[in-house]
Design a protein around this motif. Structure first.
Motif, PDB file in Angstrom:
ATOM      1  N   ASP A  30     -38.522   6.207 -14.506  1.00  0.00           N
ATOM      2  CA  ASP A  30     -39.757   6.476 -15.242  1.00  0.00           C
ATOM      3  C   ASP A  30     -40.981   5.773 -14.660  1.00  0.00           C
ATOM      4  N   SER A  31     -40.789   4.686 -13.934  1.00  0.00           N
ATOM      5  CA  SER A  31     -41.952   3.945 -13.450  1.00  0.00           C
ATOM      6  C   SER A  31     -42.119   3.920 -11.933  1.00  0.00           C
ATOM      7  N   ALA A  32     -41.056   4.164 -11.182  1.00  0.00           N
ATOM      8  CA  ALA A  32     -41.142   4.016  -9.727  1.00  0.00           C
ATOM      9  C   ALA A  32     -40.333   5.085  -9.005  1.00  0.00           C
ATOM     10  N   PHE A  33     -40.555   5.181  -7.701  1.00  0.00           N
ATOM     11  CA  PHE A  33     -39.858   6.164  -6.882  1.00  0.00           C
ATOM     12  C   PHE A  33     -39.723   5.643  -5.464  1.00  0.00           C
ATOM     13  N   SER A  34     -38.738   6.159  -4.738  1.00  0.00           N
ATOM     14  CA  SER A  34     -38.645   5.915  -3.301  1.00  0.00           C
ATOM     15  C   SER A  34     -38.702   7.281  -2.629  1.00  0.00           C
ATOM     16  N   PHE A  35     -39.220   7.303  -1.413  1.00  0.00           N
ATOM     17  CA  PHE A  35     -39.515   8.576  -0.771  1.00  0.00           C
ATOM     18  C   PHE A  35     -39.370   8.492   0.744  1.00  0.00           C
ATOM     19  N   LYS A  36     -39.337   9.658   1.337  1.00  0.00           N
ATOM     20  CA  LYS A  36     -39.408   9.800   2.791  1.00  0.00           C
ATOM     21  C   LYS A  36     -40.563  10.765   3.049  1.00  0.00           C
ATOM     22  N   ALA A  37     -41.682  10.245   3.547  1.00  0.00           N
ATOM     23  CA  ALA A  37     -42.849  11.060   3.892  1.00  0.00           C
ATOM     24  C   ALA A  37     -42.658  11.538   5.321  1.00  0.00           C
ATOM     25  N   MET A  38     -42.817  12.856   5.548  1.00  0.00           N
ATOM     26  CA  MET A  38     -42.508  13.433   6.861  1.00  0.00           C
ATOM     27  C   MET A  38     -43.593  14.391   7.333  1.00  0.00           C
ATOM     28  N   VAL A  39     -43.779  14.432   8.644  1.00  0.00           N
ATOM     29  CA  VAL A  39     -44.644  15.410   9.292  1.00  0.00           C
ATOM     30  C   VAL A  39     -43.845  16.024  10.438  1.00  0.00           C
ATOM     31  N   PRO A  40     -43.628  17.344  10.396  1.00  0.00           N
ATOM     32  CA  PRO A  40     -42.957  17.986  11.539  1.00  0.00           C
ATOM     33  C   PRO A  40     -43.788  17.771  12.812  1.00  0.00           C
ATOM     34  N   ILE A  41     -43.107  17.487  13.914  1.00  0.00           N
ATOM     35  CA  ILE A  41     -43.829  17.202  15.160  1.00  0.00           C
ATOM     36  C   ILE A  41     -43.324  18.062  16.322  1.00  0.00           C
ATOM     37  N   GLN A  42     -44.164  18.133  17.339  1.00  0.00           N
ATOM     38  CA  GLN A  42     -43.772  18.733  18.605  1.00  0.00           C
ATOM     39  C   GLN A  42     -43.228  17.588  19.448  1.00  0.00           C
ATOM     40  N   GLY A  43     -41.956  17.486  19.500  1.00  0.00           N
ATOM     41  CA  GLY A  43     -41.323  16.387  20.220  1.00  0.00           C
ATOM     42  C   GLY A  43     -39.851  16.371  19.910  1.00  0.00           C
ATOM     43  N   GLU A  44     -39.175  15.402  20.471  1.00  0.00           N
ATOM     44  CA  GLU A  44     -37.736  15.300  20.279  1.00  0.00           C
ATOM     45  C   GLU A  44     -37.400  14.025  19.530  1.00  0.00           C
ATOM     46  N   ALA A  45     -36.187  13.972  19.025  1.00  0.00           N
ATOM     47  CA  ALA A  45     -35.760  12.844  18.212  1.00  0.00           C
ATOM     48  C   ALA A  45     -35.872  11.509  18.947  1.00  0.00           C
ATOM     49  N   GLY A  46     -35.899  11.496  20.246  1.00  0.00           N
ATOM     50  CA  GLY A  46     -36.007  10.250  21.010  1.00  0.00           C
ATOM     51  C   GLY A  46     -37.434   9.739  21.154  1.00  0.00           C
TER      52      GLY A  46
ATOM     53  N   ALA B 291     -41.791  13.138  12.201  1.00  0.00           N
ATOM     54  CA  ALA B 291     -42.191  11.737  12.161  1.00  0.00           C
ATOM     55  C   ALA B 291     -42.123  11.354  10.689  1.00  0.00           C
ATOM     56  N   PHE B 292     -41.598  10.160  10.382  1.00  0.00           N
ATOM     57  CA  PHE B 292     -41.429   9.827   8.974  1.00  0.00           C
ATOM     58  C   PHE B 292     -41.556   8.336   8.692  1.00  0.00           C
ATOM     59  N   ILE B 293     -41.793   8.063   7.419  1.00  0.00           N
ATOM     60  CA  ILE B 293     -41.802   6.707   6.872  1.00  0.00           C
ATOM     61  C   ILE B 293     -41.026   6.753   5.569  1.00  0.00           C
ATOM     62  N   VAL B 294     -40.167   5.777   5.359  1.00  0.00           N
ATOM     63  CA  VAL B 294     -39.461   5.635   4.089  1.00  0.00           C
ATOM     64  C   VAL B 294     -40.169   4.527   3.313  1.00  0.00           C
ATOM     65  N   GLY B 295     -40.461   4.792   2.045  1.00  0.00           N
ATOM     66  CA  GLY B 295     -41.168   3.793   1.248  1.00  0.00           C
ATOM     67  C   GLY B 295     -40.869   3.924  -0.223  1.00  0.00           C
ATOM     68  N   LYS B 296     -41.548   3.118  -1.007  1.00  0.00           N
ATOM     69  CA  LYS B 296     -41.416   3.186  -2.453  1.00  0.00           C
ATOM     70  C   LYS B 296     -42.735   2.825  -3.102  1.00  0.00           C
ATOM     71  N   GLY B 297     -42.874   3.234  -4.354  1.00  0.00           N
ATOM     72  CA  GLY B 297     -44.096   2.941  -5.078  1.00  0.00           C
ATOM     73  C   GLY B 297     -43.936   3.208  -6.557  1.00  0.00           C
ATOM     74  N   LYS B 298     -44.971   2.916  -7.298  1.00  0.00           N
ATOM     75  CA  LYS B 298     -44.997   3.185  -8.729  1.00  0.00           C
ATOM     76  C   LYS B 298     -45.665   4.530  -8.959  1.00  0.00           C
ATOM     77  N   TRP B 299     -45.190   5.258  -9.967  1.00  0.00           N
ATOM     78  CA  TRP B 299     -45.738   6.589 -10.240  1.00  0.00           C
ATOM     79  C   TRP B 299     -47.242   6.529 -10.501  1.00  0.00           C
ATOM     80  N   ASP B 300     -47.716   5.452 -11.128  1.00  0.00           N
ATOM     81  CA  ASP B 300     -49.150   5.333 -11.404  1.00  0.00           C
ATOM     82  C   ASP B 300     -49.979   5.290 -10.125  1.00  0.00           C
ATOM     83  N   ASP B 301     -49.380   4.885  -9.027  1.00  0.00           N
ATOM     84  CA  ASP B 301     -50.077   4.774  -7.741  1.00  0.00           C
ATOM     85  C   ASP B 301     -49.577   5.788  -6.722  1.00  0.00           C
ATOM     86  N   ALA B 302     -48.883   6.828  -7.167  1.00  0.00           N
ATOM     87  CA  ALA B 302     -48.220   7.762  -6.250  1.00  0.00           C
ATOM     88  C   ALA B 302     -49.175   8.366  -5.229  1.00  0.00           C
TER      89      ALA B 302
END
Length: 160
Positions: A104-120, A58-69
């Protein structure tokens, strides 16, 4: 795998062990990983070569500033765990972060949690389900607070 993606996965694995305890306080359900308390990782530890097997996340793609990481990632994992709880989807491993881009100030990321389930699996509008990273990576493990992360990132830079 490109050097950039490999670095993102390295950092993601690094944060996976650090974010896990943070995420544990997010949900009281069995979806959250157990909280652990461990001493900080001593400097100079050599990374471990591992192979990540393909798995559904399960995942979310997002972005933020390093100061608030910390708060940005905490919010992302709260959203993922809430979506999992709503749909009765259980976790199957520790959370991880893949850094997609940064400066130097910001980043984009994909936060993920492995799950018991399928891609659908449908988690609604708050999170998506797909295949997580796989293949050969270097694992830099960090046990400790976010305050110590800069030292660990310096170790990664020095190693590479």
């Amino acid at each position: 795998m490109t050097a950039f993606l490999r670095t993102g996965l390295i950092a993601g694995l690094l944060l996976a062990t650090c974010v896990g305890p943070v995420a544990a306080g997010i949900a009281s359900s069995s979806n959250a990983p157990p909280a652990t308390s461990a001493p900080s990782t001593p400097p100079g530890i050599t990374p471990e070569d591992i192979v990540l097997a393909p798995r559904t996340v399960a995942f979310i793609v997002g972005k933020g500033k390093w100061d608030d990481a910390e708060s940005v990632l905490d919010t992302a994992f709260k959203s993922i765990y809430a979506a999992m709880a709503r749909e009765n989807v259980r976790s199957a491993g520790v959370p991880m972060v893949e850094y997609l881009d940064s400066d130097d100030s910001a980043f984009s990321f994909k936060a993920m949690v492995p799950i018991q389930g399928e891609a659908g699996t449908n988690l609604g509008p708050d999170a998506q389900v797909g295949e997580g990273p796989s293949g050969k990576v270097l694992k830099f493990e960090h046990r400790g607070s976010f305050d110590d992360l800069e030292q660990v990132y310096n170790r990664i830079d020095n190693y590479l």
